[in-house]
Design a protein around this motif. Structure first.
Motif, PDB file in Angstrom:
ATOM      1  N   PRO A  56      -2.114   9.129   1.945  1.00 32.35           N
ATOM      2  CA  PRO A  56      -2.599   8.746   0.613  1.00 32.35           C
ATOM      3  C   PRO A  56      -3.718   7.720   0.731  1.00 32.35           C
ATOM      4  O   PRO A  56      -3.662   6.822   1.576  1.00 32.35           O
ATOM      5  CB  PRO A  56      -1.357   8.134  -0.040  1.00 32.35           C
ATOM      6  CG  PRO A  56      -0.529   7.637   1.095  1.00 32.35           C
ATOM      7  CD  PRO A  56      -0.846   8.516   2.281  1.00 32.35           C
ATOM      8  N   PHE A  57      -4.738   7.856  -0.106  1.00 30.30           N
ATOM      9  CA  PHE A  57      -5.872   6.940  -0.049  1.00 30.30           C
ATOM     10  C   PHE A  57      -6.630   6.993  -1.370  1.00 30.30           C
ATOM     11  O   PHE A  57      -6.276   7.744  -2.271  1.00 30.30           O
ATOM     12  CB  PHE A  57      -6.796   7.296   1.130  1.00 30.30           C
ATOM     13  CG  PHE A  57      -7.491   8.617   0.989  1.00 30.30           C
ATOM     14  CD1 PHE A  57      -8.826   8.683   0.611  1.00 30.30           C
ATOM     15  CD2 PHE A  57      -6.826   9.805   1.229  1.00 30.30           C
ATOM     16  CE1 PHE A  57      -9.478   9.901   0.478  1.00 30.30           C
ATOM     17  CE2 PHE A  57      -7.471  11.025   1.099  1.00 30.30           C
ATOM     18  CZ  PHE A  57      -8.797  11.072   0.728  1.00 30.30           C
ATOM     19  N   LYS A  58      -7.670   6.169  -1.463  1.00 33.23           N
ATOM     20  CA  LYS A  58      -8.516   6.163  -2.658  1.00 33.23           C
ATOM     21  C   LYS A  58      -9.975   6.049  -2.229  1.00 33.23           C
ATOM     22  O   LYS A  58     -10.290   5.617  -1.117  1.00 33.23           O
ATOM     23  CB  LYS A  58      -8.174   4.990  -3.577  1.00 33.23           C
ATOM     24  CG  LYS A  58      -8.565   3.650  -2.985  1.00 33.23           C
ATOM     25  CD  LYS A  58      -8.306   2.507  -3.921  1.00 33.23           C
ATOM     26  CE  LYS A  58      -8.700   1.198  -3.235  1.00 33.23           C
ATOM     27  NZ  LYS A  58      -8.423   0.048  -4.030  1.00 33.23           N
ATOM     28  N   CYS A  59     -10.852   6.411  -3.134  1.00 38.91           N
ATOM     29  CA  CYS A  59     -12.277   6.211  -2.917  1.00 38.91           C
ATOM     30  C   CYS A  59     -12.556   4.712  -3.030  1.00 38.91           C
ATOM     31  O   CYS A  59     -12.123   4.067  -3.996  1.00 38.91           O
ATOM     32  CB  CYS A  59     -13.088   6.994  -3.944  1.00 38.91           C
ATOM     33  SG  CYS A  59     -14.869   6.727  -3.826  1.00 38.91           S
ATOM     34  N   TRP A  89      -7.330   2.175   1.548  1.00 40.03           N
ATOM     35  CA  TRP A  89      -5.921   2.024   1.217  1.00 40.03           C
ATOM     36  C   TRP A  89      -5.765   1.889  -0.286  1.00 40.03           C
ATOM     37  O   TRP A  89      -6.607   1.297  -0.965  1.00 40.03           O
ATOM     38  CB  TRP A  89      -5.329   0.807   1.897  1.00 40.03           C
ATOM     39  CG  TRP A  89      -5.279   0.902   3.395  1.00 40.03           C
ATOM     40  CD1 TRP A  89      -5.514   2.011   4.160  1.00 40.03           C
ATOM     41  CD2 TRP A  89      -4.993  -0.148   4.300  1.00 40.03           C
ATOM     42  NE1 TRP A  89      -5.382   1.708   5.490  1.00 40.03           N
ATOM     43  CE2 TRP A  89      -5.063   0.384   5.604  1.00 40.03           C
ATOM     44  CE3 TRP A  89      -4.679  -1.484   4.128  1.00 40.03           C
ATOM     45  CZ2 TRP A  89      -4.815  -0.382   6.734  1.00 40.03           C
ATOM     46  CZ3 TRP A  89      -4.443  -2.256   5.251  1.00 40.03           C
ATOM     47  CH2 TRP A  89      -4.501  -1.698   6.534  1.00 40.03           C
ATOM     48  N   VAL A  90      -4.678   2.413  -0.808  1.00 38.79           N
ATOM     49  CA  VAL A  90      -4.422   2.339  -2.245  1.00 38.79           C
ATOM     50  C   VAL A  90      -3.078   1.643  -2.463  1.00 38.79           C
ATOM     51  O   VAL A  90      -2.096   1.955  -1.792  1.00 38.79           O
ATOM     52  CB  VAL A  90      -4.475   3.747  -2.904  1.00 38.79           C
ATOM     53  CG1 VAL A  90      -3.490   4.717  -2.293  1.00 38.79           C
ATOM     54  CG2 VAL A  90      -4.295   3.656  -4.403  1.00 38.79           C
ATOM     55  N   GLN A 115       0.831  -1.193   0.000  1.00 39.75           N
ATOM     56  CA  GLN A 115       0.000   0.000   0.000  1.00 39.75           C
ATOM     57  C   GLN A 115       0.872   1.252   0.000  1.00 39.75           C
ATOM     58  O   GLN A 115       1.971   1.244   0.561  1.00 39.75           O
ATOM     59  CB  GLN A 115      -0.907   0.012   1.230  1.00 39.75           C
ATOM     60  CG  GLN A 115      -1.768  -1.220   1.379  1.00 39.75           C
ATOM     61  CD  GLN A 115      -2.655  -1.472   0.178  1.00 39.75           C
ATOM     62  OE1 GLN A 115      -3.373  -0.592  -0.257  1.00 39.75           O
ATOM     63  NE2 GLN A 115      -2.594  -2.659  -0.366  1.00 39.75           N
ATOM     64  N   VAL A 116       0.384   2.319  -0.600  1.00 36.94           N
ATOM     65  CA  VAL A 116       1.065   3.608  -0.526  1.00 36.94           C
ATOM     66  C   VAL A 116       0.868   4.141   0.891  1.00 36.94           C
ATOM     67  O   VAL A 116      -0.250   4.212   1.384  1.00 36.94           O
ATOM     68  CB  VAL A 116       0.492   4.620  -1.543  1.00 36.94           C
ATOM     69  CG1 VAL A 116       1.245   5.943  -1.448  1.00 36.94           C
ATOM     70  CG2 VAL A 116       0.562   4.082  -2.959  1.00 36.94           C
ATOM     71  N   VAL A 117       1.974   4.495   1.529  1.00 38.99           N
ATOM     72  CA  VAL A 117       1.928   5.103   2.859  1.00 38.99           C
ATOM     73  C   VAL A 117       2.657   6.447   2.796  1.00 38.99           C
ATOM     74  O   VAL A 117       3.320   6.769   1.802  1.00 38.99           O
ATOM     75  CB  VAL A 117       2.549   4.181   3.940  1.00 38.99           C
ATOM     76  CG1 VAL A 117       1.741   2.894   4.107  1.00 38.99           C
ATOM     77  CG2 VAL A 117       3.996   3.864   3.615  1.00 38.99           C
ATOM     78  N   HIS A 156       4.962  10.051 -10.285  1.00 35.88           N
ATOM     79  CA  HIS A 156       5.794  11.230 -10.022  1.00 35.88           C
ATOM     80  C   HIS A 156       5.584  11.798  -8.604  1.00 35.88           C
ATOM     81  O   HIS A 156       6.395  12.569  -8.119  1.00 35.88           O
ATOM     82  CB  HIS A 156       5.515  12.329 -11.058  1.00 35.88           C
ATOM     83  CG  HIS A 156       4.143  12.900 -10.979  1.00 35.88           C
ATOM     84  ND1 HIS A 156       3.029  12.215 -11.452  1.00 35.88           N
ATOM     85  CD2 HIS A 156       3.679  14.059 -10.484  1.00 35.88           C
ATOM     86  CE1 HIS A 156       1.952  12.955 -11.238  1.00 35.88           C
ATOM     87  NE2 HIS A 156       2.317  14.071 -10.656  1.00 35.88           N
ATOM     88  N   LEU A 157       4.522  11.369  -7.919  1.00 33.30           N
ATOM     89  CA  LEU A 157       4.273  11.838  -6.553  1.00 33.30           C
ATOM     90  C   LEU A 157       4.855  10.876  -5.507  1.00 33.30           C
ATOM     91  O   LEU A 157       4.661  11.073  -4.318  1.00 33.30           O
ATOM     92  CB  LEU A 157       2.769  12.019  -6.318  1.00 33.30           C
ATOM     93  CG  LEU A 157       2.105  13.099  -7.167  1.00 33.30           C
ATOM     94  CD1 LEU A 157       0.603  13.105  -6.936  1.00 33.30           C
ATOM     95  CD2 LEU A 157       2.706  14.460  -6.892  1.00 33.30           C
ATOM     96  N   LEU A 158       5.578   9.850  -5.979  1.00 37.59           N
ATOM     97  CA  LEU A 158       6.220   8.901  -5.082  1.00 37.59           C
ATOM     98  C   LEU A 158       7.713   9.170  -5.009  1.00 37.59           C
ATOM     99  O   LEU A 158       8.321   9.661  -5.972  1.00 37.59           O
ATOM    100  CB  LEU A 158       6.014   7.464  -5.582  1.00 37.59           C
ATOM    101  CG  LEU A 158       4.573   6.957  -5.650  1.00 37.59           C
ATOM    102  CD1 LEU A 158       4.545   5.576  -6.280  1.00 37.59           C
ATOM    103  CD2 LEU A 158       3.945   6.940  -4.262  1.00 37.59           C
TER     104      LEU A 158
END
Length: 109
Positions: A26-29, A89-90, A5-7, A102-104
């Motif tokens: 970071p999260f998702k719908c 969680w995404v 997961q992206v943390v 690019h945001l990681l």
């Protein structure tokens, strides 16, 4: 085995400029998969990761029995304590597939 997961530690903080002391979630719908980032230091919601200047969505800060905010893509109502729900969680794969590599940080993928 589940996907990573992206943390917060995976994010490149440079593009996020809301309060100077960013604490990013970071999260998702859970309904449509739209990725977002929430700064829980200043309650800024980055609801359009294609344009981080669009972060002015109204957030419910005071009424836990009401939704916190709505998804900008599908209008799903997020519960007030959404950060405690693993449905949001995404995965790194979904994040990258959505075009936000690019945001990681460089070593996250």
């Amino acid at each position: 085995m589940s996907e990573k997961q992206v943390v917060e530690a995976d994010l490149n903080f440079d593009p996020f400029n809301c309060c100077g002391n960013e604490a990013l979630y970071p999260f998702k719908c859970s309904q449509c998969g739209w990725p977002m980032v929430f700064c829980y230091e200043c309650d800024t919601l980055y609801n359009n990761l294609h344009d981080l200047s669009q972060n002015d969505q109204e957030i419910n800060h005071f009424k836990p029995d009401h939704p916190g905010f709505s998804c900008p893509k599908c209008n799903y109502k997020f519960e007030y304590y959404f950060m405690q729900n693993p449905l949001y969680w995404v995965s790194i794969k979904d994040w990258v597939d959505a075009g936000f590599e690019h945001l990681l940080r460089k070593n996250s993928t």
